[in-house]
Design an enzyme around this catalytic site. Sequence first.
Site, PDB file in Angstrom:
ATOM      1  CG  ASP A 215     -93.400  19.228  -5.567  1.00 50.93           C
ATOM      2  OD1 ASP A 215     -93.341  18.176  -6.244  1.00 50.93           O
ATOM      3  OD2 ASP A 215     -93.569  20.349  -6.070  1.00 50.93           O
ATOM      4  CB  ALA A 216     -87.600  18.198  -5.741  1.00 50.85           C
TER       5      ALA A 216
ATOM      6  CB  THR B 181     -87.863  27.044 -10.373  1.00 48.82           C
ATOM      7  OG1 THR B 181     -87.954  27.026 -11.799  1.00 48.82           O
ATOM      8  CG2 THR B 181     -87.292  28.383  -9.926  1.00 48.82           C
TER       9      THR B 181
ATOM     10  N   GLY C 270     -95.435  13.616 -14.998  1.00 47.05           N
ATOM     11  CA  GLY C 270     -94.653  14.172 -13.899  1.00 47.05           C
ATOM     12  C   GLY C 270     -95.293  13.894 -12.555  1.00 47.05           C
ATOM     13  CB  ALA C 271     -93.791  13.023  -9.290  1.00 43.32           C
ATOM     14  CG  ASP C 272     -95.151  18.305 -11.290  1.00 43.79           C
ATOM     15  OD1 ASP C 272     -95.171  17.303 -12.035  1.00 43.79           O
ATOM     16  OD2 ASP C 272     -94.836  19.439 -11.696  1.00 43.79           O
TER      17      ASP C 272
ATOM     18  CG  ASP D 264     -98.430  23.219 -10.584  1.00 40.78           C
ATOM     19  OD1 ASP D 264     -98.087  24.364 -10.232  1.00 40.78           O
ATOM     20  OD2 ASP D 264     -97.985  22.188 -10.042  1.00 40.78           O
TER      21      ASP D 264
END
Length: 262
Positions: free
Chosen positions: A6-7, A10, A107-109, A129
């Site tokens: 997971d990019a 930061t 967002g993918a996250d 998150d």
Amino acid sequence: MILVLDAGNTNMVLGLYEDKNLIADWRLSTDPLRTADEYSIQVIQLFLQSNLRLEDVEGVIVSSVVPNIMYSVEHMVAKYFKKKPIIVGPGTKTGINIKYDNPKEVGADRIVNAVAAHEIYKKPLVIIDFGTATTFCAVTQSGDYLGGAIAPGVKISSEALFEKAAKLPRVELMKPSSVICKNTVSSMQAGMTYGYGGLVDHIVSKIKQELMDSGEKEPLVVATGGLAKLISEESETIDIIHPFLTLEGLRIIYEKNKDLDA
């Protein structure tokens, strides 16, 4: 073994799964200027230190909110792991129904966290998150991703004070013993920790009420991210901290897509 990556803005977080068990996890700084070879040096070293072998990795899945990093990450995976990674994005099978005005904006996250929490808890959810931004997501018991809220992250809020206020220093994020502080550093720390606890509780309370007004049962509030533990100490609404929620979501999505990608 499955490598999940997971990019974030930061940090880049990597996890290695054997079946459903997380056997290793690592954190690297995110740098869009770093090449595939430069990333590989770090990743190979992490594998060696953990007595793991790259050739034992059977598949790779990647989520990212930093488009400029994807070229290096994909080429690192292809060159050193000899794999084509599954990229979380439009067309990826997730098992949740995204009700955003434009699903491509999510967002993918946030999607990955929603997948994990829905799979694990099977309840209406508010997911927090604590990353570069602090995100709040609402998910129904049936798996509809309704949307949520985005607030500045704790660290970038602290950095903004340092950068924009001439006499305020950069401070370590920690909770002072009292909110009535007698020096500048502690005063800033109090504002960040106690203040963010209040921010979290107010937004969560609003989201929970809207979910229940729509017919959902009382939601479970799940927090993840590096600062979840610190802020949860001042929150009255967080029920569970899951430090590896994003990695778990990536593993679940990999299982849903591995045969489709073959």
